[in-house]
Design a protein around this motif. Structure first.
Motif, PDB file in Angstrom:
ATOM      1  N   TRP A 104      34.602  52.766 -13.689  1.00  0.00           N
ATOM      2  CA  TRP A 104      33.009  52.752 -13.861  1.00  0.00           C
ATOM      3  C   TRP A 104      32.448  54.339 -14.208  1.00  0.00           C
ATOM      4  N   PRO A 105      33.837  55.129 -13.860  1.00  0.00           N
ATOM      5  CA  PRO A 105      33.551  56.308 -14.391  1.00  0.00           C
ATOM      6  C   PRO A 105      34.373  56.623 -15.394  1.00  0.00           C
ATOM      7  N   VAL A 106      35.332  56.093 -15.510  1.00  0.00           N
ATOM      8  CA  VAL A 106      36.131  56.325 -17.340  1.00  0.00           C
ATOM      9  C   VAL A 106      34.952  55.791 -18.492  1.00  0.00           C
ATOM     10  N   CYS A 107      34.815  54.286 -18.169  1.00  0.00           N
ATOM     11  CA  CYS A 107      34.574  53.742 -19.116  1.00  0.00           C
ATOM     12  C   CYS A 107      32.592  54.785 -19.363  1.00  0.00           C
ATOM     13  N   HIS A 108      31.990  55.330 -18.308  1.00  0.00           N
ATOM     14  CA  HIS A 108      30.863  56.418 -18.645  1.00  0.00           C
ATOM     15  C   HIS A 108      31.164  57.319 -19.591  1.00  0.00           C
ATOM     16  N   GLY A 109      32.637  58.540 -19.005  1.00  0.00           N
ATOM     17  CA  GLY A 109      33.052  59.254 -19.008  1.00  0.00           C
ATOM     18  C   GLY A 109      33.274  60.403 -18.589  1.00  0.00           C
ATOM     19  N   TYR A 150      34.217  44.646 -16.028  1.00  0.00           N
ATOM     20  CA  TYR A 150      34.688  45.977 -16.357  1.00  0.00           C
ATOM     21  C   TYR A 150      35.435  45.619 -15.118  1.00  0.00           C
ATOM     22  N   HIS A 151      35.000  44.416 -13.811  1.00  0.00           N
ATOM     23  CA  HIS A 151      35.976  44.220 -12.843  1.00  0.00           C
ATOM     24  C   HIS A 151      37.015  43.411 -13.073  1.00  0.00           C
ATOM     25  N   LEU A 152      37.223  42.635 -14.140  1.00  0.00           N
ATOM     26  CA  LEU A 152      38.368  41.544 -14.867  1.00  0.00           C
ATOM     27  C   LEU A 152      38.461  41.396 -16.077  1.00  0.00           C
ATOM     28  N   LEU A 159      45.365  34.131 -17.631  1.00  0.00           N
ATOM     29  CA  LEU A 159      45.114  32.713 -17.699  1.00  0.00           C
ATOM     30  C   LEU A 159      45.897  32.200 -19.046  1.00  0.00           C
ATOM     31  N   LYS A 160      46.258  33.497 -19.682  1.00  0.00           N
ATOM     32  CA  LYS A 160      46.625  33.252 -21.093  1.00  0.00           C
ATOM     33  C   LYS A 160      48.896  32.354 -20.680  1.00  0.00           C
ATOM     34  N   LYS A 161      48.657  33.180 -20.220  1.00  0.00           N
ATOM     35  CA  LYS A 161      50.327  33.412 -19.522  1.00  0.00           C
ATOM     36  C   LYS A 161      50.166  32.293 -19.163  1.00  0.00           C
ATOM     37  N   GLN A 162      49.986  31.722 -18.693  1.00  0.00           N
ATOM     38  CA  GLN A 162      50.075  30.156 -18.229  1.00  0.00           C
ATOM     39  C   GLN A 162      49.467  28.754 -18.324  1.00  0.00           C
ATOM     40  N   SER A 163      48.136  28.997 -19.784  1.00  0.00           N
ATOM     41  CA  SER A 163      47.307  27.993 -20.593  1.00  0.00           C
ATOM     42  C   SER A 163      47.360  28.803 -21.669  1.00  0.00           C
ATOM     43  N   GLU A 164      48.238  28.798 -23.210  1.00  0.00           N
ATOM     44  CA  GLU A 164      48.298  29.341 -24.205  1.00  0.00           C
ATOM     45  C   GLU A 164      47.062  28.540 -25.012  1.00  0.00           C
ATOM     46  N   SER A 165      46.751  27.343 -24.757  1.00  0.00           N
ATOM     47  CA  SER A 165      45.021  26.565 -25.316  1.00  0.00           C
ATOM     48  C   SER A 165      44.255  26.978 -25.071  1.00  0.00           C
ATOM     49  N   VAL A 166      43.904  27.788 -23.445  1.00  0.00           N
ATOM     50  CA  VAL A 166      42.860  27.917 -22.976  1.00  0.00           C
ATOM     51  C   VAL A 166      41.750  28.779 -24.180  1.00  0.00           C
ATOM     52  N   LYS A 167      40.120  28.869 -24.235  1.00  0.00           N
ATOM     53  CA  LYS A 167      39.226  29.226 -25.109  1.00  0.00           C
ATOM     54  C   LYS A 167      38.800  30.650 -24.258  1.00  0.00           C
ATOM     55  N   LEU A 168      38.775  31.925 -24.739  1.00  0.00           N
ATOM     56  CA  LEU A 168      38.554  32.520 -24.111  1.00  0.00           C
ATOM     57  C   LEU A 168      37.704  33.718 -24.422  1.00  0.00           C
ATOM     58  N   ALA A 169      36.072  34.223 -23.546  1.00  0.00           N
ATOM     59  CA  ALA A 169      35.422  34.490 -24.439  1.00  0.00           C
ATOM     60  C   ALA A 169      35.512  35.886 -23.102  1.00  0.00           C
ATOM     61  N   PHE A 170      34.825  37.330 -23.638  1.00  0.00           N
ATOM     62  CA  PHE A 170      34.364  38.165 -22.555  1.00  0.00           C
ATOM     63  C   PHE A 170      33.119  39.310 -23.570  1.00  0.00           C
ATOM     64  N   PHE A 171      32.441  39.231 -22.267  1.00  0.00           N
ATOM     65  CA  PHE A 171      31.313  40.139 -22.637  1.00  0.00           C
ATOM     66  C   PHE A 171      31.519  41.576 -21.360  1.00  0.00           C
ATOM     67  N   TRP A 172      31.284  43.006 -22.535  1.00  0.00           N
ATOM     68  CA  TRP A 172      31.626  43.651 -21.180  1.00  0.00           C
ATOM     69  C   TRP A 172      30.307  44.075 -21.413  1.00  0.00           C
TER      70      TRP A 172
END
Ligand code: GDG
Length: 472
Positions: A104-109, A150-152, A159-172
């Motif tokens: 939290w503090p680092v991402c907010h500078g 930012y918690h995750l 996930l990718k280490k266990q399942s290379e084909s998983v379709k994965l997106a992130f919202f920050w």
């Protein structure tokens, strides 16, 4: 292309849960939680089904589950909510520790507020693995996994280490800092390289995208700045900005209801003031609450004619109450409010009415409507949905908005201020209160048109379309 998953199932993952279970008088009750994530994603999950995995924080969350820690929401229809259980030490070191005192503090500078304790990092790794394991238990071929916030940050790599084909997106949801801030984290390489395992990442604003791409470059990745792509040993990641919108139609419908109109009249009647100014924040150093109080003090000093005529309503939602720094901040705010009230108070008028406590969103809306002016003046903010919500319900008011809120990138019709510049903010309050109705209307209508077009449905559909386009 219309958003939709066809045969694909969505697994949404966030630290905060959309519903909590609590002990009611007769039985366990399900409560929907306020906040940007729930309002944005609960309708999508209701419509599409799927699984939402989150930390179960409610007192009765683990009383209502089946053996896989799952429950249907709401009322046994809709989608499946799966709870992750955190031990007390994990709550302290992962959540209060790494998430709230490092990310939290680092991402907010605010680097000087960061606390780089190795036990926090250890717990962050462990809990991210816990989330990863919970997802993997559910994962089927063709599932779409959508991770939030930012918690995750380490989950994509797990996930990718266990399942290379998983379709994965992130919202920050919070800002992404520049390299000079981000590099202070002792585990910066691990965090960033884990995130780069996603296929698609979106932020609220273009400046966060630019910061992220530059950080990836500093880490030694091949970056195509034009196309916003990061190449990592054959893996391609698309990065983009998709600003979170609000449920514009929902707000319009709500403010048209007689019950709501009655509440607005009640507030106006209670305050008996010429002008009402409103602000609501979670208690946090990023929100600029103390700086705002300084500006209010300066406003009454510079524009004495307004004494007795303008009432500021400041609501503060408690947050991170166990953390000493937040307790201290609360005390400083209390003292500042008392000093301003003591200085300017007149017979039956108090300059600042101050409330400490969280309320449901529905109770905030009548204040938005009753207020002639909203002060949204964070020192930095990922987006700030309150700014958008105020404009959606307002018919003749003005928004004073910090240029450091993500929302400022889209709301050029607000009066934008630098929250550190006390005199500028005081003068902007005066300008807003004096603004002719026609000028207010022009600004409001322009903003409403945008908010309606780029609403929550647009955000969801645009995110999913852009994500699925990565696999074409
Ligand atoms: C992150 C980022 C980003 C209901 N009661 C209260 C309250 N609410 C509702 C508001 C609004 C939401 O909560 C708060 O919106 P924010 O935009 O401030 O979002 P957060 O969830 O706090 O934080 C932020 C957001 O994610 C979405 O991506 O915009 O930048 O930090 O819908 O109506 N809000 C407050 N007090 C209440 O009692 N402050």
């Amino acid at each position: 292309m219309e958003a939709g998953f066809d045969q694909q199932r969505l697994i949404l993952v966030s630290n905060g849960e959309p519903y909590q279970h609590v002990y009611g008088k007769k039985q366990i009750e399900q409560q929907k939680l306020a906040g940007g994530l729930t309002t944005g994603l609960d309708p999508l999950m209701q419509a599409e089904g799927g699984i939402w995995i989150a930390w179960g924080r409610g007192e009765a969350d683990f009383e209502v589950l089946d053996q896989q820690n799952k429950v249907k929401v709401p009322d046994k229809t809709g989608y499946t909510l799966k709870r992750v259980e955190l031990a007390e030490a994990e709550r302290d070191n992962f959540y209060y520790g790494f998430a709230n005192e490092v990310m939290w503090p680092v991402c907010h500078g605010f680097i000087d507020k960061a606390n780089f304790k190795p036990q926090y990092w250890k717990s962050y790794q462990q809990v991210n693995k816990k989330y990863g394991a919970s997802i993997l238990e559910e994962l089927q071929a063709d599932d779409l996994v959508w991770i939030h916030d930012y918690h995750l940050a380490l989950v994509p790599d797990i996930l990718k280490k266990q399942s290379e084909s998983v379709k994965l997106a992130f919202f920050w949801h919070i800002p992404w800092p520049d390299w000079n801030s981000f590099r202070t984290i002792p585990w910066r390489n691990e965090i960033l390289s884990a995130m780069l395992e996603s296929d698609f990442i979106a932020f609220h604003t273009q400046s966060f995208v630019d910061n992220f791409l530059r950080c990836a470059k500093k880490l030694g990745m091949e970056v195509d700045f034009e196309e916003q792509l990061v190449f990592n040993q054959g893996h391609r990641l698309k990065v983009t900005s998709i600003p979170l919108g609000i449920d514009y139609q929902g707000f319009e419908d709500l403010v048209a209801s007689p019950d709501y109109c009655q509440k607005v009249s009640q507030i106006k009647n209670d305050y008996q003031t010429d002008k009402l100014v409103f602000a609501v924040d979670r208690l946090d150093y990023t929100k600029g609450i103390e700086e705002r109080l300084d500006a209010i003090n300066e406003f009454f000093a510079s524009y004495p004619d307004y004494r007795g005529k303008v009432t500021f309503v400041q609501r503060i939602a408690p947050s991170r109450t166990q953390v000493a720094e937040y307790q201290q901040m609360k005390q400083q705010i209390d003292e500042k409010v008392a000093a301003i009230n003591g200085k300017y108070q007149q017979d039956d008028w108090i300059p600042i009415k101050y409330f400490y406590g969280i309320v449901p969103q529905a109770d905030l809306l009548p204040y938005y409507k009753a207020a002639d002016l909203a002060l949204i003046t964070p020192l930095i903010d990922g987006m700030n949905l309150v700014a958008k919500e105020y404009l959606a319900v307002q018919e003749d008011g003005v928004l004073l908005l910090s240029e450091f809120a993500g929302a400022a990138e889209y709301l050029s019709n607000a009066i934008q201020i630098n929250p550190y510049h006390t005199a500028e903010v005081a003068a902007a309050i005066f300008e807003a209160l004096e603004m002719p109705s026609k000028a207010k209307q022009d600004r409001l209508q322009a903003a409403k048109t945008k908010l309606k077009k780029y609403d929550i449905n647009w955000w969801r559909d645009h995110f999913i379309d852009s994500w699925l386009a990565c696999y074409e």
